[in-house]
Structure formats: structure tokens, C-alpha cells
Write a protein that holds these residues in place. Sequence first.
Motif, PDB file in Angstrom:
ATOM      1  N   ASP A  16       3.962  12.650  31.804  1.00  0.00           N
ATOM      2  CA  ASP A  16       6.063  11.928  31.776  1.00  0.00           C
ATOM      3  C   ASP A  16       6.109  12.743  31.264  1.00  0.00           C
ATOM      4  O   ASP A  16       6.994  12.635  31.201  1.00  0.00           O
ATOM      5  N   GLU A  17       5.322  12.483  29.921  1.00  0.00           N
ATOM      6  CA  GLU A  17       5.870  13.658  28.244  1.00  0.00           C
ATOM      7  C   GLU A  17       7.143  14.746  28.643  1.00  0.00           C
ATOM      8  O   GLU A  17       8.218  14.788  28.128  1.00  0.00           O
ATOM      9  N   LEU A  18       6.202  15.459  29.629  1.00  0.00           N
ATOM     10  CA  LEU A  18       6.744  16.499  30.045  1.00  0.00           C
ATOM     11  C   LEU A  18       7.719  16.888  30.833  1.00  0.00           C
ATOM     12  O   LEU A  18       7.912  18.092  31.732  1.00  0.00           O
ATOM     13  N   ARG A  19       7.544  15.765  31.995  1.00  0.00           N
ATOM     14  CA  ARG A  19       8.103  16.135  33.227  1.00  0.00           C
ATOM     15  C   ARG A  19      10.165  16.658  33.220  1.00  0.00           C
ATOM     16  O   ARG A  19      10.148  17.822  33.454  1.00  0.00           O
ATOM     17  N   ASN A  20      10.560  16.512  31.954  1.00  0.00           N
ATOM     18  CA  ASN A  20      12.400  16.879  31.495  1.00  0.00           C
ATOM     19  C   ASN A  20      11.755  18.569  30.905  1.00  0.00           C
ATOM     20  O   ASN A  20      13.014  18.969  30.124  1.00  0.00           O
ATOM     21  N   ALA A  21      10.976  18.801  30.463  1.00  0.00           N
ATOM     22  CA  ALA A  21      10.728  19.797  29.108  1.00  0.00           C
ATOM     23  C   ALA A  21      11.356  21.116  29.656  1.00  0.00           C
ATOM     24  O   ALA A  21      10.988  21.555  31.423  1.00  0.00           O
ATOM     25  N   ASN A  22      11.678  21.956  29.588  1.00  0.00           N
ATOM     26  CA  ASN A  22      11.853  23.090  29.282  1.00  0.00           C
ATOM     27  C   ASN A  22      10.637  23.621  29.594  1.00  0.00           C
ATOM     28  O   ASN A  22       9.406  23.550  28.815  1.00  0.00           O
ATOM     29  N   LEU A  23      10.833  25.278  30.108  1.00  0.00           N
ATOM     30  CA  LEU A  23       9.715  25.887  30.593  1.00  0.00           C
ATOM     31  C   LEU A  23       9.355  27.184  29.687  1.00  0.00           C
ATOM     32  O   LEU A  23      10.297  27.800  30.456  1.00  0.00           O
ATOM     33  N   LEU A  24       8.467  27.751  28.994  1.00  0.00           N
ATOM     34  CA  LEU A  24       8.749  29.278  28.198  1.00  0.00           C
ATOM     35  C   LEU A  24       7.220  29.284  28.623  1.00  0.00           C
ATOM     36  O   LEU A  24       6.490  28.931  28.508  1.00  0.00           O
ATOM     37  N   VAL A  25       7.260  31.217  29.464  1.00  0.00           N
ATOM     38  CA  VAL A  25       5.865  31.198  30.455  1.00  0.00           C
ATOM     39  C   VAL A  25       5.908  32.787  29.773  1.00  0.00           C
ATOM     40  O   VAL A  25       6.672  33.694  30.035  1.00  0.00           O
ATOM     41  N   PHE A  26       4.161  33.581  28.707  1.00  0.00           N
ATOM     42  CA  PHE A  26       4.040  33.731  28.306  1.00  0.00           C
ATOM     43  C   PHE A  26       2.697  34.831  29.335  1.00  0.00           C
ATOM     44  O   PHE A  26       2.201  34.148  29.182  1.00  0.00           O
ATOM     45  N   ALA A  27       3.583  35.674  30.182  1.00  0.00           N
ATOM     46  CA  ALA A  27       2.580  36.777  30.807  1.00  0.00           C
ATOM     47  C   ALA A  27       2.415  37.451  29.883  1.00  0.00           C
ATOM     48  O   ALA A  27       2.844  38.602  29.713  1.00  0.00           O
ATOM     49  N   ASN A  28       0.886  37.399  29.403  1.00  0.00           N
ATOM     50  CA  ASN A  28       0.273  37.665  27.650  1.00  0.00           C
ATOM     51  C   ASN A  28      -0.229  38.764  28.903  1.00  0.00           C
ATOM     52  O   ASN A  28      -0.920  39.541  29.721  1.00  0.00           O
ATOM     53  N   LYS A  29      -0.895  39.756  27.772  1.00  0.00           N
ATOM     54  CA  LYS A  29      -2.148  40.731  28.501  1.00  0.00           C
ATOM     55  C   LYS A  29      -1.662  42.389  28.470  1.00  0.00           C
ATOM     56  O   LYS A  29      -2.578  42.417  29.688  1.00  0.00           O
ATOM     57  N   GLN A  30      -0.622  42.310  28.622  1.00  0.00           N
ATOM     58  CA  GLN A  30       0.350  43.704  29.042  1.00  0.00           C
ATOM     59  C   GLN A  30       0.127  44.609  29.303  1.00  0.00           C
ATOM     60  O   GLN A  30       0.339  45.762  29.831  1.00  0.00           O
ATOM     61  N   ASP A  31      -0.590  45.549  28.077  1.00  0.00           N
ATOM     62  CA  ASP A  31      -1.491  46.153  27.405  1.00  0.00           C
ATOM     63  C   ASP A  31      -2.880  46.004  29.033  1.00  0.00           C
ATOM     64  O   ASP A  31      -3.062  47.962  28.625  1.00  0.00           O
ATOM     65  N   LEU A  32      -2.444  45.412  29.115  1.00  0.00           N
ATOM     66  CA  LEU A  32      -4.454  45.936  30.444  1.00  0.00           C
ATOM     67  C   LEU A  32      -3.968  46.739  31.535  1.00  0.00           C
ATOM     68  O   LEU A  32      -2.953  46.146  31.885  1.00  0.00           O
ATOM     69  N   PRO A  33      -4.087  47.663  31.802  1.00  0.00           N
ATOM     70  CA  PRO A  33      -3.988  47.903  33.507  1.00  0.00           C
ATOM     71  C   PRO A  33      -4.004  46.999  34.013  1.00  0.00           C
ATOM     72  O   PRO A  33      -3.076  47.656  35.429  1.00  0.00           O
ATOM     73  N   ASN A  34      -4.806  46.276  34.574  1.00  0.00           N
ATOM     74  CA  ASN A  34      -4.626  45.299  35.550  1.00  0.00           C
ATOM     75  C   ASN A  34      -3.963  43.728  35.229  1.00  0.00           C
ATOM     76  O   ASN A  34      -4.037  42.861  36.618  1.00  0.00           O
ATOM     77  N   ALA A  35      -3.071  43.565  34.310  1.00  0.00           N
ATOM     78  CA  ALA A  35      -2.362  42.246  34.422  1.00  0.00           C
ATOM     79  C   ALA A  35      -0.895  42.547  35.194  1.00  0.00           C
ATOM     80  O   ALA A  35      -0.684  43.644  35.449  1.00  0.00           O
ATOM     81  N   MET A  36      -1.074  41.410  35.228  1.00  0.00           N
ATOM     82  CA  MET A  36      -0.011  41.212  36.607  1.00  0.00           C
ATOM     83  C   MET A  36       1.265  41.081  35.455  1.00  0.00           C
ATOM     84  O   MET A  36       0.625  40.678  34.383  1.00  0.00           O
ATOM     85  N   ASN A  37       2.494  41.897  36.090  1.00  0.00           N
ATOM     86  CA  ASN A  37       3.769  41.298  35.146  1.00  0.00           C
ATOM     87  C   ASN A  37       4.739  39.961  35.551  1.00  0.00           C
ATOM     88  O   ASN A  37       3.614  39.188  36.115  1.00  0.00           O
ATOM     89  N   ALA A  38       5.151  40.453  35.344  1.00  0.00           N
ATOM     90  CA  ALA A  38       6.352  39.192  34.321  1.00  0.00           C
ATOM     91  C   ALA A  38       6.504  38.501  35.938  1.00  0.00           C
ATOM     92  O   ALA A  38       7.033  36.686  36.681  1.00  0.00           O
ATOM     93  N   ALA A  39       7.571  39.869  37.164  1.00  0.00           N
ATOM     94  CA  ALA A  39       7.906  39.668  38.258  1.00  0.00           C
ATOM     95  C   ALA A  39       6.537  38.633  38.882  1.00  0.00           C
ATOM     96  O   ALA A  39       7.411  37.867  40.104  1.00  0.00           O
ATOM     97  N   GLU A  40       5.389  39.246  38.582  1.00  0.00           N
ATOM     98  CA  GLU A  40       4.087  38.727  40.069  1.00  0.00           C
ATOM     99  C   GLU A  40       4.195  37.615  39.400  1.00  0.00           C
ATOM    100  O   GLU A  40       3.755  36.516  40.637  1.00  0.00           O
ATOM    101  N   ILE A  41       3.876  36.875  38.311  1.00  0.00           N
ATOM    102  CA  ILE A  41       2.907  35.946  38.013  1.00  0.00           C
ATOM    103  C   ILE A  41       4.789  34.982  38.258  1.00  0.00           C
ATOM    104  O   ILE A  41       4.190  34.131  38.675  1.00  0.00           O
ATOM    105  N   THR A  42       6.108  34.903  38.228  1.00  0.00           N
ATOM    106  CA  THR A  42       6.684  33.827  38.513  1.00  0.00           C
ATOM    107  C   THR A  42       6.779  33.775  40.451  1.00  0.00           C
ATOM    108  O   THR A  42       6.822  32.862  40.373  1.00  0.00           O
ATOM    109  N   GLU A  43       6.473  34.918  41.222  1.00  0.00           N
ATOM    110  CA  GLU A  43       5.939  34.704  42.191  1.00  0.00           C
ATOM    111  C   GLU A  43       4.927  33.569  42.362  1.00  0.00           C
ATOM    112  O   GLU A  43       5.109  32.589  43.223  1.00  0.00           O
ATOM    113  N   LYS A  44       3.756  34.143  41.747  1.00  0.00           N
ATOM    114  CA  LYS A  44       2.596  33.555  42.045  1.00  0.00           C
ATOM    115  C   LYS A  44       2.639  31.747  41.392  1.00  0.00           C
ATOM    116  O   LYS A  44       2.221  30.866  42.372  1.00  0.00           O
TER     117      LYS A  44
END
Length: 302
Positions: A1-29
Motif C-alpha cells: 500500500d505504501e508504494l501504491r502511488n509511488a513513481n516508478l523508475l526501471v533500470f534495464a540493466n546488463k545492456q552489455d550482454l548480447p542477449n539482454a532485453m532492451n528497454a523497449a522489450e522490457i516496457t512491453e513485457k
Amino acid sequence: DELRNANLLVFANKQDLPNAMNAAEITEKLGLQAIKNIRWYIQATCATTGDGLYEVPIAFSSSHAISTQASDMASLLHQSVDGPHVSAVATISGTCPAVYPCRSFFSSLVSSRPCLNPLNLRNLSLCTTATATATTTTMQTHELDKTDIETYVIPGGTVYERFFECPLDYSQPQNGQTVRVFVRHIVPLGKESQMRELPFMLYLQGGPGFECRFPGSVKGGWHCTAIAEGYQILLIDQRGTGLSSPINADSLDARFATTAEKVEYVSQFRADNIVRDCEHIRKILCQDRADKDSKLALLGQS
């Protein structure tokens, strides 16, 4: 409940790895486009190099003007951590999110790197369901000079994954409503330093209604011919398709309450606006070029 109205910041990490999902793919998932009650932002990062980590708090804290002085930026970062602007951070590694308290997380970043380089700033957008509110910056970087673009090499070319904010309704650009259009930009291998001069070939997938298929290689077919003739290739996911702003039953239901609102929104995804998107993107990529060098070669499939 404390996080119900919290703004959300998502780090799409490990972008140096060849099979990492990019930011757009994670947004969709994660279905982030369906969030309408809070402000959210997703940032591609690489923790081992620090890429992307130090831009997010400034971009996400939209109520502050951004200074080009490093000391001001460090202070601003502290304000962003201390203030109410960011309440939760999710880091994405593969498909497993984790939530951390922002204050302690960002404080550790600041203590380890107190002086931020103003050259790391970029013109980011804050995503909301109704509009993308542009973050104010004191300098603009040419799209082709940006260093924070997801980049990788395929046989015959270097790929840059670019996102462009385009007006939802070109007859009313002043209303601030935008759609995000994804373009996969392929440069002949070894000619990356010539992006500002090489001509562009834009490929339009038939339909419209389908995203551009990723070739995996540009050593065959028409891609090979275009590269051999010195073209840079632009593979666009037309608005509503692929990694661009989605348009489907779920996204419409999440965003609009009435059928009339849905019809009005869908009417902006016709071919005429797709052509206008192409022109909008052309002007961004070809700024500073002479008129004779700023035209696109077109290739289409139907």
C-alpha cells in the motif's frame, strides 16, 4: 500500500550482454504502457561501466531546471533522491525485478561519483499515459552523435536502436501528445564515423500493420546491395507496431474509457501520419545537411 502511488523508475540493466532485453522489450513485457496513475521511466544501464546510471535522477526530476555546472548537477541529484519525485526503483536483469529504496541506492551512487559530467546528459522524456513531458536541458545533442544508444554489430553492419518522439496528431502538435517510433539504424561496418555524411535508405514494411523484421545480417539480399552502395539503412516500426507505441485491444482498454476516445486515437495511426513520422525523423537525422544531401531513398514492400 505504501508504494501504491509511488513513481516508478526501471533500470534495464546488463545492456552489455548480447542477449539482454532492451528497454523497449522490457516496457512491453512489464506492460508499462498500461500504467496511467503514476509517472514512470525506464532507463537502459550497464552497472559495470556506469552507463545510464547518472542520467536518470535528473531526467526523472522534472520540476527542476538542469544546470550545466557539475556541482549543480551533483546537488540536483541529491535533491532528486531526497525529494518526493522518485519513490521506487526496479532493476531488471533478465525478467526478475527487484525494488530498492531510492534514497540509499542513489546516495551510494553520489558518494562514489559526486561530480557528474554534463556531457552525459541527454534529452530524455518522462512517460505518462496521456503525454510524454520533455525534460528541459541546456544543450541539444545531434541524434547521430548520441553515445547512449543501444548498439551492436551484425555481419556487415553496426546497428543503432533509436527511438523518436513524434506528434500523435500533426495537425495539433502543440497539445504535447506524442507517440514513440522505433527505428533500427544500420550503418556499413567500418563507416560508423561517416554517419553524418552517408545517405539514408528508408524501408517501409507493407500493410501497414507489421513491424520491420530484423535481418540478422546485411550480407545478403537488398540489404547487401544498399550497404555496398554506401547507404545507411533505416528499418522503421511504424506507429502502433513492433517496438513503437503499441495499439491493440489491451493498450486501448487501459488508456481510454469510451469507444469514441478509442476511435479518435486509432484514427491517428493511418498511413498519412506514418509518412509524417518518416519526415519528422528525416529532419532530425539530416539536420545540418545541405538540402541536396538530406533526402531519403525509399524502398517498400507490400
